[in-house]
Design a protein around this motif. Structure first.
Motif, PDB file in Angstrom:
ATOM      1  N   ILE A  51      25.500  43.153  30.627  1.00  0.00           N
ATOM      2  CA  ILE A  51      26.192  41.963  31.120  1.00  0.00           C
ATOM      3  C   ILE A  51      27.251  42.384  32.132  1.00  0.00           C
ATOM      4  O   ILE A  51      28.135  43.184  31.822  1.00  0.00           O
ATOM      5  CB  ILE A  51      26.828  41.179  29.956  1.00  0.00           C
ATOM      6  CG1 ILE A  51      25.729  40.664  29.015  1.00  0.00           C
ATOM      7  CG2 ILE A  51      27.678  40.016  30.483  1.00  0.00           C
ATOM      8  CD1 ILE A  51      26.253  39.940  27.789  1.00  0.00           C
ATOM      9  N   GLU A  52      27.165  41.831  33.321  1.00  0.00           N
ATOM     10  CA  GLU A  52      28.111  42.170  34.377  1.00  0.00           C
ATOM     11  C   GLU A  52      29.467  41.537  34.082  1.00  0.00           C
ATOM     12  O   GLU A  52      29.568  40.356  33.748  1.00  0.00           O
ATOM     13  CB  GLU A  52      27.589  41.672  35.722  1.00  0.00           C
ATOM     14  CG  GLU A  52      28.519  41.944  36.890  1.00  0.00           C
ATOM     15  CD  GLU A  52      28.018  41.336  38.181  1.00  0.00           C
ATOM     16  OE1 GLU A  52      28.841  41.122  39.100  1.00  0.00           O
ATOM     17  OE2 GLU A  52      26.794  41.059  38.276  1.00  0.00           O
ATOM     18  N   VAL A  53      30.526  42.331  34.228  1.00  0.00           N
ATOM     19  CA  VAL A  53      31.888  41.848  34.002  1.00  0.00           C
ATOM     20  C   VAL A  53      32.725  42.145  35.237  1.00  0.00           C
ATOM     21  O   VAL A  53      32.772  43.280  35.712  1.00  0.00           O
ATOM     22  CB  VAL A  53      32.533  42.516  32.771  1.00  0.00           C
ATOM     23  CG1 VAL A  53      33.958  41.982  32.570  1.00  0.00           C
ATOM     24  CG2 VAL A  53      31.694  42.291  31.520  1.00  0.00           C
ATOM     25  N   ALA A  54      33.370  41.108  35.770  1.00  0.00           N
ATOM     26  CA  ALA A  54      34.250  41.253  36.929  1.00  0.00           C
ATOM     27  C   ALA A  54      35.621  40.690  36.581  1.00  0.00           C
ATOM     28  O   ALA A  54      35.784  39.969  35.587  1.00  0.00           O
ATOM     29  CB  ALA A  54      33.671  40.530  38.140  1.00  0.00           C
ATOM     30  N   SER A  55      36.611  41.007  37.387  1.00  0.00           N
ATOM     31  CA  SER A  55      37.967  40.543  37.137  1.00  0.00           C
ATOM     32  C   SER A  55      38.632  40.115  38.437  1.00  0.00           C
ATOM     33  O   SER A  55      38.348  40.686  39.503  1.00  0.00           O
ATOM     34  CB  SER A  55      38.791  41.650  36.474  1.00  0.00           C
ATOM     35  OG  SER A  55      40.163  41.323  36.455  1.00  0.00           O
ATOM     36  N   LEU A  56      39.523  39.141  38.346  1.00  0.00           N
ATOM     37  CA  LEU A  56      40.343  38.779  39.498  1.00  0.00           C
ATOM     38  C   LEU A  56      41.466  39.789  39.704  1.00  0.00           C
ATOM     39  O   LEU A  56      42.176  39.722  40.704  1.00  0.00           O
ATOM     40  CB  LEU A  56      40.945  37.384  39.310  1.00  0.00           C
ATOM     41  CG  LEU A  56      39.953  36.215  39.236  1.00  0.00           C
ATOM     42  CD1 LEU A  56      40.708  34.893  39.136  1.00  0.00           C
ATOM     43  CD2 LEU A  56      39.009  36.206  40.425  1.00  0.00           C
TER      44      LEU A  56
ATOM     45  N   GLY B 130      57.464  37.359  35.638  1.00  0.00           N
ATOM     46  CA  GLY B 130      56.622  36.179  35.827  1.00  0.00           C
ATOM     47  C   GLY B 130      56.388  35.868  37.296  1.00  0.00           C
ATOM     48  O   GLY B 130      56.555  34.724  37.748  1.00  0.00           O
ATOM     49  N   THR B 131      55.975  36.867  38.084  1.00  0.00           N
ATOM     50  CA  THR B 131      55.890  36.697  39.530  1.00  0.00           C
ATOM     51  C   THR B 131      54.832  35.690  39.963  1.00  0.00           C
ATOM     52  O   THR B 131      54.958  35.069  41.008  1.00  0.00           O
ATOM     53  CB  THR B 131      55.585  38.055  40.193  1.00  0.00           C
ATOM     54  OG1 THR B 131      54.441  38.637  39.542  1.00  0.00           O
ATOM     55  CG2 THR B 131      56.758  38.996  40.045  1.00  0.00           C
ATOM     56  N   VAL B 132      53.777  35.513  39.191  1.00  0.00           N
ATOM     57  CA  VAL B 132      52.712  34.594  39.566  1.00  0.00           C
ATOM     58  C   VAL B 132      52.524  33.562  38.454  1.00  0.00           C
ATOM     59  O   VAL B 132      52.301  33.919  37.301  1.00  0.00           O
ATOM     60  CB  VAL B 132      51.385  35.333  39.818  1.00  0.00           C
ATOM     61  CG1 VAL B 132      50.298  34.344  40.205  1.00  0.00           C
ATOM     62  CG2 VAL B 132      51.562  36.379  40.907  1.00  0.00           C
ATOM     63  N   ALA B 133      52.650  32.304  38.794  1.00  0.00           N
ATOM     64  CA  ALA B 133      52.459  31.254  37.800  1.00  0.00           C
ATOM     65  C   ALA B 133      51.012  31.231  37.334  1.00  0.00           C
ATOM     66  O   ALA B 133      50.089  31.502  38.106  1.00  0.00           O
ATOM     67  CB  ALA B 133      52.852  29.897  38.386  1.00  0.00           C
ATOM     68  N   ALA B 134      50.793  30.883  36.060  1.00  0.00           N
ATOM     69  CA  ALA B 134      49.455  30.917  35.480  1.00  0.00           C
ATOM     70  C   ALA B 134      48.504  29.935  36.146  1.00  0.00           C
ATOM     71  O   ALA B 134      47.294  30.117  36.115  1.00  0.00           O
ATOM     72  CB  ALA B 134      49.544  30.634  33.984  1.00  0.00           C
ATOM     73  N   SER B 135      49.022  28.879  36.757  1.00  0.00           N
ATOM     74  CA  SER B 135      48.162  27.865  37.357  1.00  0.00           C
ATOM     75  C   SER B 135      48.134  27.940  38.883  1.00  0.00           C
ATOM     76  O   SER B 135      47.626  27.031  39.533  1.00  0.00           O
ATOM     77  CB  SER B 135      48.635  26.467  36.933  1.00  0.00           C
ATOM     78  OG  SER B 135      49.974  26.250  37.341  1.00  0.00           O
ATOM     79  N   VAL B 136      48.675  29.009  39.466  1.00  0.00           N
ATOM     80  CA  VAL B 136      48.672  29.182  40.923  1.00  0.00           C
ATOM     81  C   VAL B 136      47.733  30.330  41.268  1.00  0.00           C
ATOM     82  O   VAL B 136      47.878  31.444  40.761  1.00  0.00           O
ATOM     83  CB  VAL B 136      50.087  29.481  41.454  1.00  0.00           C
ATOM     84  CG1 VAL B 136      50.050  29.738  42.954  1.00  0.00           C
ATOM     85  CG2 VAL B 136      51.025  28.323  41.132  1.00  0.00           C
ATOM     86  N   PHE B 137      46.755  30.047  42.151  1.00  0.00           N
ATOM     87  CA  PHE B 137      45.757  31.049  42.490  1.00  0.00           C
ATOM     88  C   PHE B 137      45.691  31.195  44.006  1.00  0.00           C
ATOM     89  O   PHE B 137      45.802  30.218  44.753  1.00  0.00           O
ATOM     90  CB  PHE B 137      44.385  30.662  41.930  1.00  0.00           C
ATOM     91  CG  PHE B 137      44.362  30.616  40.421  1.00  0.00           C
ATOM     92  CD1 PHE B 137      44.056  31.740  39.687  1.00  0.00           C
ATOM     93  CD2 PHE B 137      44.677  29.441  39.739  1.00  0.00           C
ATOM     94  CE1 PHE B 137      44.049  31.702  38.297  1.00  0.00           C
ATOM     95  CE2 PHE B 137      44.679  29.389  38.364  1.00  0.00           C
ATOM     96  CZ  PHE B 137      44.363  30.521  37.636  1.00  0.00           C
ATOM     97  N   SER B 138      45.476  32.419  44.446  1.00  0.00           N
ATOM     98  CA  SER B 138      45.422  32.712  45.875  1.00  0.00           C
ATOM     99  C   SER B 138      44.061  32.350  46.459  1.00  0.00           C
ATOM    100  O   SER B 138      43.081  32.148  45.713  1.00  0.00           O
ATOM    101  CB  SER B 138      45.699  34.194  46.109  1.00  0.00           C
ATOM    102  OG  SER B 138      44.625  34.988  45.615  1.00  0.00           O
ATOM    103  N   GLY B 139      43.989  32.289  47.763  1.00  0.00           N
ATOM    104  CA  GLY B 139      42.719  32.031  48.431  1.00  0.00           C
ATOM    105  C   GLY B 139      41.645  33.034  48.060  1.00  0.00           C
ATOM    106  O   GLY B 139      40.516  32.631  47.720  1.00  0.00           O
ATOM    107  N   PRO B 140      41.936  34.334  48.110  1.00  0.00           N
ATOM    108  CA  PRO B 140      40.921  35.320  47.717  1.00  0.00           C
ATOM    109  C   PRO B 140      40.472  35.162  46.259  1.00  0.00           C
ATOM    110  O   PRO B 140      39.295  35.350  45.946  1.00  0.00           O
ATOM    111  CB  PRO B 140      41.629  36.662  47.935  1.00  0.00           C
ATOM    112  CG  PRO B 140      42.611  36.385  49.027  1.00  0.00           C
ATOM    113  CD  PRO B 140      43.099  34.993  48.756  1.00  0.00           C
ATOM    114  N   GLU B 141      41.400  34.827  45.363  1.00  0.00           N
ATOM    115  CA  GLU B 141      41.015  34.635  43.959  1.00  0.00           C
ATOM    116  C   GLU B 141      40.073  33.444  43.809  1.00  0.00           C
ATOM    117  O   GLU B 141      39.079  33.510  43.073  1.00  0.00           O
ATOM    118  CB  GLU B 141      42.270  34.422  43.102  1.00  0.00           C
ATOM    119  CG  GLU B 141      43.099  35.683  42.915  1.00  0.00           C
ATOM    120  CD  GLU B 141      44.395  35.413  42.178  1.00  0.00           C
ATOM    121  OE1 GLU B 141      44.885  36.347  41.495  1.00  0.00           O
ATOM    122  OE2 GLU B 141      44.926  34.290  42.276  1.00  0.00           O
ATOM    123  N   LEU B 142      40.364  32.364  44.515  1.00  0.00           N
ATOM    124  CA  LEU B 142      39.494  31.191  44.452  1.00  0.00           C
ATOM    125  C   LEU B 142      38.135  31.478  45.078  1.00  0.00           C
ATOM    126  O   LEU B 142      37.101  30.996  44.595  1.00  0.00           O
ATOM    127  CB  LEU B 142      40.167  30.007  45.139  1.00  0.00           C
ATOM    128  CG  LEU B 142      41.408  29.456  44.429  1.00  0.00           C
ATOM    129  CD1 LEU B 142      42.077  28.377  45.282  1.00  0.00           C
ATOM    130  CD2 LEU B 142      41.055  28.902  43.054  1.00  0.00           C
TER     131      LEU B 142
END
Length: 403
Positions: free
Chosen positions: A64-69, A78-90
């Motif tokens: 099973i292939e596993v990838a991560s953001l 807490g530099t990145v809010a849990a509900s805020v995602f960058s363009g590359p992550e999306l």
């Protein structure tokens, strides 16, 4: 199908879900991938890297292939809010979703990502593993938003208490399907050789009459009620002169200052006299060995539990379960062990009773093995997912059977 994990860290939900995926792939009729939001998690006083995790290794070994953001969770600032995602992550998420017919969300936390605008629309099956939906930050709101958006096809509840709690919290009952947790019965079974090996590794005599062993398998978290467990352990060790207590899980190590503080408070002046029979083992990847070497599997949780994996795994290895009444715990151990109040002395007495009655419970534990079978659990997941895929192909809206 694509499963989305918040991260790879110690916990029963990840163990169950990963085992389900492996079983579905073994059947040869489904293709699965995993996307993890985080590549590293800091929690329970433990740094847990995805690549070091036993579930990650099992999934990848099973093809099973596993990838991560690549996110890191638990940063103090807490530099990145849990509900805020960058363009590359999306963009990475969109590519992962593009080839999937159905998305599985391991608990509701990944919905903060899956609810982002602009991602491919796919039916989502949310796998729920707790009995306190309103005690997880914004997770319940994210689940309700996904349902309102029409993307949630079904919610899998690992326990009746989970279904009841989420329905009471406003989740439509027709979306909630109970599939109880199951375990690999070939792995989790009484084993005299493993019992001997585990006890020898800790210098503990083999027989329960000489040295009964209580195991507490849990991460260091408030819901697990570690202080209560330790007060019970002090009372029991003082009475059982040959007894031993084993604590394992994330944060159950000498490197956790909060745990040491709890031990000092619970044991007080008895720390020196009793402490050599309290074993802190941390995260173990051979829990079948730990349980086989134990006589009692204990749980003192105060909230959150649904169908605790430790109770099922321990029972299947021959350990008698003793638990507080939380989630489905009481129904799981009925006829197999004891349910206690939140009182350390009552818990300690129940541990002694469990040791004394261990042989009497053995036939009931053996007879219940099919009920807790991994095979049964995976077949139920396969049936549900087949229905969801069938609805997609028939053009029906989310909801098993087009509901």
């Amino acid at each position: 199908m694509l499963s989305v994990y918040e991260g790879f860290f110690s916990g029963g939900a990840r163990i169950v879900h990963s085992d389900v995926l492996l079983g579905l792939v073994e059947g040869g009729q489904q293709w699965h991938r995993v996307l993890s939001l985080h590549g590293e998690v800091h929690r329970e006083a433990t740094t847990q890297r995805m690549e070091d995790d036993a579930c990650y290794r099992a999934l990848t070994a099973g093809g099973i292939e596993v990838a991560s953001l690549g996110r890191t969770a638990g940063l103090v600032d807490g530099t990145v809010a849990a509900s805020v995602f960058s363009g590359p992550e999306l963009a990475d998420t969109a590519r992962a979703m593009a080839g999937a017919d159905v998305i599985l969300s391991l608990k509701e936390q990944p919905l903060a990502l899956l609810n982002q605008a602009g991602l491919p629309r796919r039916p989502v099956v949310v796998c729920l593993h707790r009995s306190d939906p309103e005690n997880q930050g914004r997770a319940l709101d994210e689940l309700k938003a996904a349902i309102a958006d029409g993307t949630v096809a079904a919610c899998v509840c690992c326990a009746e208490s989970t279904r009841d709690a989420y329905e009471a919290a406003g989740i439509p009952g027709e979306l909630l399907h109970v599939i109880p947790n199951g375990v690999d019965l070939l792995r989790f079974r009484p084993d005299a050789a493993l019992r001997l090996a585990f006890r020898e590794s800790l210098g503990i005599p083999v027989t329960a009459s000489d040295a009964p062993v209580v195991v507490f398998a849990a991460r260091y978290a408030g819901m697990k009620n570690v202080p209560l467990f330790l007060r019970a352990a002090r009372a029991w060790l003082a009475r059982e002169g040959g007894g031993h207590v084993v604590m394992c899980g994330a944060g159950m190590t000498e490197d956790n200052p909060a745990l040491w503080a709890d031990i000092e408070v619970a044991f007080g002046a008895d720390r020196a006299a009793l402490g050599d029979r309290l074993h802190l083992l941390g995260v173990r990847h051979d829990m079948e060995t730990v349980y086989a070497g134990s006589d009692v599997v204990a749980l003192t949780s105060v909230s959150g539990e649904a169908a605790p994996l430790c109770l099922i795994e321990g029972m299947m290895c021959g350990a008698v379960p003793v638990t507080t009444d939380v989630g489905d715990s009481a129904s799981i151990v009925e006829g197999h062990g004891f349910v206690t109040p939140f009182d350390p002395d009552a818990i300690a007495f129940a541990w002694s009773a469990a040791v004394a009655d261990r042989e009497l419970f053995a036939p009931a534990l053996a007879a219940s093995r099919e009920r807790f079978s991994r095979t049964r659990m995976i077949a139920a997941y396969a049936d549900l997912l087949d229905h969801v895929v069938g609805d997609v192909r028939d053009g029906l809206r989310p909801g098993v059977g087009g509901q």
